[in-house]
Design an enzyme around this catalytic site. Structure first.
Site, short mmCIF file in Angstrom:
data_model
loop_
_atom_site.label_atom_id
_atom_site.label_comp_id
_atom_site.label_asym_id
_atom_site.label_seq_id
_atom_site.Cartn_x
_atom_site.Cartn_y
_atom_site.Cartn_z
CD GLU A 75 -2.93 -1.34 2.15
OE1 GLU A 75 -3.99 -0.79 1.82
OE2 GLU A 75 -2.77 -1.92 3.22
CG HIS A 94 -3.65 1.65 5.89
ND1 HIS A 94 -5.00 1.90 5.89
CD2 HIS A 94 -3.49 0.46 5.24
CE1 HIS A 94 -5.62 0.92 5.25
NE2 HIS A 94 -4.73 0.03 4.86
CG HIS A 96 -6.62 -3.62 7.34
ND1 HIS A 96 -6.28 -4.70 6.57
CD2 HIS A 96 -6.31 -2.53 6.59
CE1 HIS A 96 -5.75 -4.28 5.41
NE2 HIS A 96 -5.76 -2.96 5.41
CE1 TYR A 115 -16.12 16.05 24.41
CE2 TYR A 115 -14.25 17.10 23.33
CZ TYR A 115 -14.79 16.40 24.40
OH TYR A 115 -13.98 16.08 25.45
CG HIS A 157 -8.83 -0.87 2.73
ND1 HIS A 157 -8.14 -0.57 1.57
CD2 HIS A 157 -7.90 -1.28 3.61
CE1 HIS A 157 -6.86 -0.82 1.75
NE2 HIS A 157 -6.69 -1.24 2.98
CE1 TYR A 210 -6.06 17.29 22.08
CE2 TYR A 210 -6.18 16.68 19.77
CZ TYR A 210 -6.13 16.33 21.10
OH TYR A 210 -6.14 15.00 21.44
#
Ligand code: ZN
Length: 215
Positions: A75, A94, A96, A115, A157, A210
């Protein structure tokens, strides 16, 4: 670059310990001079070494030996395309992970039911349309879904998150996974109430300092 290799390995270990990545799924990358370091393909995290992290140039060139058994994550394109299109981003994770992937299979964006959705940079967390992993089409869908955001779902995915560095990306990944778990729980019992645009604008103002991209 040695320190960045070690930090990349450490983030993969933390993702595994937190339950966000299991088996060989999930990958991460960090920006370095001239390109990125990315995790290797098909390697269990407990077997991964800092020296297995692979340098790929910003034009997608990889110098390694394909026969060596260590090659970049399948990927890699998505990581490289994000780093090339988002100069403020220093790291990409990334996963799963179970709850984000479950929501991604519903192919829906996550509304502002809580929030903390603001942690991803806006009042929703979008879901990129489905495309085959590793393709330019998926990269394009992901870049669109990440516009003004530091996280999005990938339909059927998983999840992708961005940070100024690996640690910030990790924090966002943990938070988004928790939000997906909370959203699914609430949705089992009823339809979650959604915060108004004004309420989310107030939150986003509070969040403006933040997790800044740059100090
Ligand atoms: Zn994936």
């Amino acid at each position: 670059m040695r320190i960045q290799r070690e930090r990349l390995l450490a983030i993969m270990q933390r993702l595994m310990q937190a339950g966000l990545n299991r088996g060989t799924s999930g990958n991460a990358s960090v920006r370095v001079d001239g390109g990125m370091l990315i995790t290797p393909s098909g390697r269990d995290v407990p077997d991964m070494l800092a020296s297995d992290m692979i340098f790929m140039s910003d034009t997608g060139i990889w110098q390694g030996d394909p026969e060596s058994g260590t090659k970049p994550s399948s990927e890699w394109r998505m990581h490289l395309d994000i780093l090339n299109h988002r100069p403020e981003v220093g790291a990409v994770i990334h996963t799963h992970s179970t709850f984000a992937t479950a929501v991604s299979c519903l192919r829906m964006e996550i509304p502002p039911f809580h929030y903390m959705i603001a942690v991803a940079g806006g009042d929703t967390i979008r879901c990129a349309p489905y495309a085959l992993f590793g393709t330019s089409t998926l990269s394009q869908f992901v870049l669109e879904a990440l516009k003004d955001r530091r996280a999005c779902l990938l339909a059927n995915h998983g999840l992708i998150v961005l940070g100024k560095d690996l640690e910030q990306a990790y924090d966002v990944a943990i938070e988004v996974e928790a939000l997906c778990e909370q959203y699914l729980h609430a949705s089992k019992v009823g339809t979650p109430s959604i915060l108004s645009q004004q309420e989310m604008e107030e939150v986003l103002r509070q969040f403006s300092g933040y997790g800044k991209w740059a100090e």
